[in-house]
Design an enzyme around this catalytic site. Structure first.
Site, PDB file in Angstrom:
ATOM      1  N   LYS A 204      79.999  10.953 -18.628  1.00  0.00           N
ATOM      2  CA  LYS A 204      78.646  10.397 -18.526  1.00  0.00           C
ATOM      3  C   LYS A 204      78.131  10.337 -17.089  1.00  0.00           C
ATOM      4  CE  LYS A 204      78.113   8.323 -23.021  1.00  0.00           C
ATOM      5  NZ  LYS A 204      78.069   7.149 -23.863  1.00  0.00           N
ATOM      6  N   ARG A 238      85.772   7.505 -27.197  1.00  0.00           N
ATOM      7  CA  ARG A 238      85.024   8.706 -27.578  1.00  0.00           C
ATOM      8  C   ARG A 238      85.052   9.643 -26.377  1.00  0.00           C
ATOM      9  NH1 ARG A 238      79.891  10.751 -27.128  1.00  0.00           N
ATOM     10  NH2 ARG A 238      79.100  11.898 -28.930  1.00  0.00           N
TER      11      ARG A 238
HETATM   12  C1  8Y4 Z   1      77.835  14.743 -20.583  1.00  0.00           C
HETATM   13  C2  8Y4 Z   1      78.212  14.831 -21.894  1.00  0.00           C
HETATM   14  C3  8Y4 Z   1      77.022  13.706 -20.199  1.00  0.00           C
HETATM   15  C4  8Y4 Z   1      77.762  13.888 -22.813  1.00  0.00           C
HETATM   16  C5  8Y4 Z   1      76.562  12.791 -21.113  1.00  0.00           C
HETATM   17  C6  8Y4 Z   1      76.938  12.876 -22.437  1.00  0.00           C
HETATM   18  C7  8Y4 Z   1      78.056   7.584 -27.468  1.00  0.00           C
HETATM   19  C8  8Y4 Z   1      77.836   7.934 -28.805  1.00  0.00           C
HETATM   20  C9  8Y4 Z   1      76.947   9.417 -27.493  1.00  0.00           C
HETATM   21  C10 8Y4 Z   1      78.764   6.381 -27.179  1.00  0.00           C
HETATM   22  C11 8Y4 Z   1      78.947   6.078 -29.562  1.00  0.00           C
HETATM   23  C12 8Y4 Z   1      76.932  11.509 -24.465  1.00  0.00           C
HETATM   24  C13 8Y4 Z   1      76.675   9.798 -29.992  1.00  0.00           C
HETATM   25  C14 8Y4 Z   1      75.963  10.676 -25.215  1.00  0.00           C
HETATM   26  N1  8Y4 Z   1      77.504   8.531 -26.671  1.00  0.00           N
HETATM   27  N2  8Y4 Z   1      78.281   7.200 -29.845  1.00  0.00           N
HETATM   28  N3  8Y4 Z   1      77.134   9.087 -28.804  1.00  0.00           N
HETATM   29  N4  8Y4 Z   1      79.189   5.665 -28.266  1.00  0.00           N
HETATM   30  N5  8Y4 Z   1      79.401   5.302 -30.553  1.00  0.00           N
HETATM   31  N6  8Y4 Z   1      76.411  11.944 -23.303  1.00  0.00           N
HETATM   32  O1  8Y4 Z   1      78.975   5.979 -26.045  1.00  0.00           O
HETATM   33  O2  8Y4 Z   1      78.033  11.775 -24.878  1.00  0.00           O
HETATM   34  S1  8Y4 Z   1      76.043  10.843 -27.001  1.00  0.00           S
END
Ligand code: 8Y4
Length: 259
Positions: A204, A238
């Site tokens: 993130k 996750r």
């Molecule tokens: C690079 C890759 C930078 C991915 C940002 C991201 C969560 C979630 C997401 C979380 C739960 C993400 C669907 C965002 N984050 N579900 N989902 N908890 N429960 N961003 O933190 O991965 S998507």
């Protein structure tokens, strides 16, 4: 929990089959690396992202769930906020609902209760389209905790078994870097709510900001945060990088096994 993204831009510029095929290969890799569960989402929830149509979301997720079900019994969580997708995903073999809206949209709460599967209730301030514009709290830990306590109560009221509820402070969802760090430092407090805790920190923006690195160079930062979250009592992580995280968490577990 290993993350599978099914949005076309994240994998290929080919057609639907190409995208599902690559997502399936990725799922096989996560399983071989030791994932305990797999999260599949067909709607991007990244900051600034726009909603996806129902048919598109179904096309991205349902064939993939069926394909994974044919080769593995691994629990699959469906990252969706649409009750139609929840129903179709569970029918196809998904067994957990991951709701970044904490089941606040439409009839999602009653449908999740009816499906009788574990649910992850995540905190988010605002909506994906606007949440990073001006995140603001008086006391971020207290407010996120109060919100999650209220959503646990709503879920129990709707008939969801307390044992089937997982909570998540929602790192990056309507939070500044300081909010995220305060929530991480206080992660152990969320256990007081009496349900399992999930943390999603992998790759993130907070890591990118602190290390000044793009998403593909955030592995070590992600592992550091995974270890911290595990030591603070997170039950589920996750993550994108399952193999490396499994090693890091095996070391945390070893520490927990000595007096
Ligand atoms: C690079 C890759 C930078 C991915 C940002 C991201 C969560 C979630 C997401 C979380 C739960 C993400 C669907 C965002 N984050 N579900 N989902 N908890 N429960 N961003 O933190 O991965 S998507």
């Amino acid at each position: 929990m290993g993350v599978i993204n099914t949005t076309p831009d994240s994998f290929s510029d080919g057609g639907r089959f190409d995208t599902t095929d690559k997502a399936f290969e990725h799922a096989q890799r996560l399983i071989s690396e030791g994932a305990d569960l797999i999260d599949i989402g067909g709607e991007s929830t990244r900051p600034g992202s726009q909603p996806v149509a129902l048919e598109e979301e179904l096309d991205r997720t349902i064939p993939l769930i069926r394909a994974i079900r044919e080769i593995s019994d691994i629990p699959i969580s469906i990252d969706t906020n649409k009750s139609e997708v929840m129903r179709a995903a569970v029918a196809a073999g998904a067994s957990i609902i991951n709701s970044v809206w904490a089941l606040r949209l439409d009839d999602s709460l009653s449908v999740a209760a009816e499906l009788d599967v574990p649910v992850c209730l995540m905190h988010m301030q605002g909506t994906p389209a606007t949440m990073q514009q001006n995140p603001a709290y008086q006391d971020v830990v207290a407010e996120v905790k109060d919100f999650l306590a209220a959503r646990i109560a709503a879920a129990v009221d709707a008939g969801i078994d307390i044992e089937k509820i997982i909570i998540d402070p929602g790192f990056g969802f309507g939070k500044t870097i300081e909010h995220n760090l305060l929530l991480l430092k206080s992660l152990a407090e969320f256990r007081e709510l009496g349900v399992r805790v999930l943390a999603g920190l992998s790759r993130k923006k907070m890591i990118g900001t602190i290390l000044d690195k793009p998403a593909d160079q955030r592995l070590y930062g992600s592992l550091s945060l995974a270890v911290m979250a595990a030591m603070l009592g997170a039950d589920i992580l996750r993550v994108h990088d399952v193999g490396p995280t499994a090693d890091a968490i095996a070391m945390v577990r070893a520490l927990g096994k000595v007096a």
